[in-house]
Design an enzyme around this catalytic site. Structure first.
Site, PDB file in Angstrom:
ATOM      1  N   SER A 121       0.775  -1.236   0.000  1.00  0.00           N
ATOM      2  CA  SER A 121       0.000   0.000   0.000  1.00  0.00           C
ATOM      3  C   SER A 121       0.811   1.293   0.000  1.00  0.00           C
ATOM      4  O   SER A 121       0.381   2.286  -0.591  1.00  0.00           O
ATOM      5  CB  SER A 121      -0.933  -0.009   1.213  1.00  0.00           C
ATOM      6  OG  SER A 121      -1.871   1.016   1.142  1.00  0.00           O
ATOM      7  N   ALA A 122       1.941   1.326   0.701  1.00  0.00           N
ATOM      8  CA  ALA A 122       2.705   2.581   0.825  1.00  0.00           C
ATOM      9  C   ALA A 122       3.224   3.042  -0.540  1.00  0.00           C
ATOM     10  O   ALA A 122       3.518   2.210  -1.402  1.00  0.00           O
ATOM     11  CB  ALA A 122       3.871   2.386   1.792  1.00  0.00           C
ATOM     12  N   PRO A 123       3.291   4.361  -0.753  1.00  0.00           N
ATOM     13  CA  PRO A 123       3.071   5.451   0.206  1.00  0.00           C
ATOM     14  C   PRO A 123       1.616   5.857   0.389  1.00  0.00           C
ATOM     15  O   PRO A 123       1.326   6.722   1.204  1.00  0.00           O
ATOM     16  CB  PRO A 123       3.872   6.606  -0.396  1.00  0.00           C
ATOM     17  CG  PRO A 123       3.821   6.358  -1.866  1.00  0.00           C
ATOM     18  CD  PRO A 123       3.873   4.864  -2.024  1.00  0.00           C
ATOM     19  N   GLY A 125      -0.890   6.545  -2.306  1.00  0.00           N
ATOM     20  CA  GLY A 125      -1.627   7.218  -3.368  1.00  0.00           C
ATOM     21  C   GLY A 125      -2.736   6.353  -3.939  1.00  0.00           C
ATOM     22  O   GLY A 125      -3.878   6.803  -4.104  1.00  0.00           O
ATOM     23  N   LYS A 126      -2.419   5.097  -4.248  1.00  0.00           N
ATOM     24  CA  LYS A 126      -3.437   4.208  -4.812  1.00  0.00           C
ATOM     25  C   LYS A 126      -4.472   3.834  -3.765  1.00  0.00           C
ATOM     26  O   LYS A 126      -5.652   3.652  -4.091  1.00  0.00           O
ATOM     27  CB  LYS A 126      -2.762   2.966  -5.414  1.00  0.00           C
ATOM     28  CG  LYS A 126      -1.867   3.268  -6.602  1.00  0.00           C
ATOM     29  CD  LYS A 126      -1.239   2.002  -7.166  1.00  0.00           C
ATOM     30  CE  LYS A 126      -0.259   2.327  -8.275  1.00  0.00           C
ATOM     31  NZ  LYS A 126       0.935   3.057  -7.766  1.00  0.00           N
ATOM     32  N   CYS A 242       5.893  -0.816 -12.134  1.00  0.00           N
ATOM     33  CA  CYS A 242       6.409   0.360 -12.834  1.00  0.00           C
ATOM     34  C   CYS A 242       7.738   0.013 -13.506  1.00  0.00           C
ATOM     35  O   CYS A 242       8.733   0.706 -13.338  1.00  0.00           O
ATOM     36  CB  CYS A 242       6.550   1.564 -11.893  1.00  0.00           C
ATOM     37  SG  CYS A 242       7.621   1.269 -10.472  1.00  0.00           S
TER      38      CYS A 242
END
Length: 314
Positions: A121-123, A125-126, A242
């Site tokens: 999950s971090a940071p 945004g999603k 990414c």
């Protein structure tokens, strides 16, 4: 150490399948635009447009235009330090992020009242985008094993006013049976080649070390398999990275489908200038039809390089 765009040979492994390769290298040499995403949980469209106009008038923003492909977003010409210092940023009225980061959440298509897992999950945004699409209703598990990154995650979710997210600290492949999920996002650990635009991380693997890449692929495999186990029947899984490396993208998807026949690769139904996934790489033909996977290149979609694929559990 030379930067990626100063050493084009770094990407030569991918030269045969990246379209308009010279334009790709040129895009790699430039920083992507700064994109801000409106927080609809805190900020109306009218308030957001007023905020944009105010900072165009006061000179904080040189230019600001609606993004062509992603919702509630603007490309902003201004230093990140200025944007990050605005009171609206600290109040959580918007989130700074790469436009590519919205794509896996758009593919996930979260709904209010569902049970959803963000495995890495971090940071945050999603995670914010998922909660926003859920209208902050339902159960959202935001998992992050790193203590340092988890603190950043909590800070960002607090700033954005997210109430339905519960933060956990498991290694993703060891998330226990805490109930099955309607949707799971696995934005997994990867070699991060897509984030090298105009910059070069000190932590990046310059030498394409086989042991380093093998460890990433082992983690991706374990996370994908655990995601399949934690998903409800008819549930939706989105896998994203990414990076450009087919061993972390198409090959992972291909082998995942072989190991998990109950999972079906489906069209993400996200329109944009993406490229279909590869059918082969380095003399290896993939077993499954991977045309529903998506490659995002910076010279076609002016953001970070990305890959995403969507599955339904049968």
């Amino acid at each position: 150490m030379n930067k990626a765009y100063q050493s084009p040979a770094y990407f030569n492994t991918y030269k045969d399948f990246i379209p308009d390769y010279d334009l790709f290298l040129r895009a790699q040499s430039e920083l992507p635009p700064v994109v801000i995403k409106r927080n609809s949980l805190k900020c109306s469209i009218r308030e957001f447009e007023s905020f944009i106009k105010r900072h165009l008038d006061d000179g904080a923003f040189t230019r600001c235009i609606p993004h062509e492909w992603v919702y509630d977003c603007y490309e902003v010409e201004a230093p990140k330090s200025i944007i990050g210092g605005l009171w609206e940023h600290h109040a959580g009225l918007f989130y700074m992020m790469g436009a590519s980061s919205l794509l896996p959440v758009m593919a996930l298509d979260p709904r209010p009242g569902e049970s959803i897992l963000d495995m890495c999950s971090a940071p945050g945004g999603k995670t914010f985008l998922i909660s926003e699409k859920m209208n902050d209703q339902g159960v959202l598990i935001a998992n992050e094993p790193s203590n340092t990154r988890r603190r950043v995650l909590k800070s960002n979710l607090d700033r954005m006013g997210i109430l339905n997210a519960h933060i956990t600290s498991y290694y993703g492949e060891k998330i226990p049976d805490i109930g099955l999920f309607d949707r799971i996002l696995l934005d997994g650990p990867c070699s991060s080649e897509g984030s090298l635009r105009g910059a070069w991380s000190k932590n990046f693997d310059y030498s394409r070390n086989d042991e380093y890449r093998d460890s990433l692929q082992r983690s991706q495999k374990k996370l994908l398999d655990r995601a399949a186990e934690l998903l409800k029947s008819k549930g939706r899984l989105v896998y994203s990275t990414c990076t450009y490396d087919p061993d972390e993208n198409e090959k992972q998807v291909d082998e995942f489908l072989v190991r998990n026949p109950m999972m079906k690769l489906v069209d993400s139904n996200i329109k944009g200038p993406w490229v279909k996934g590869l059918a082969r790489f380095q003399e290896e033909n993939f077993i499954n039809d991977l045309s529903y996977t998506n490659r995002v290149y910076p010279h076609l979609f002016n953001s970070w390089g990305f890959f995403f694929a969507t599955f339904i559990k049968q």
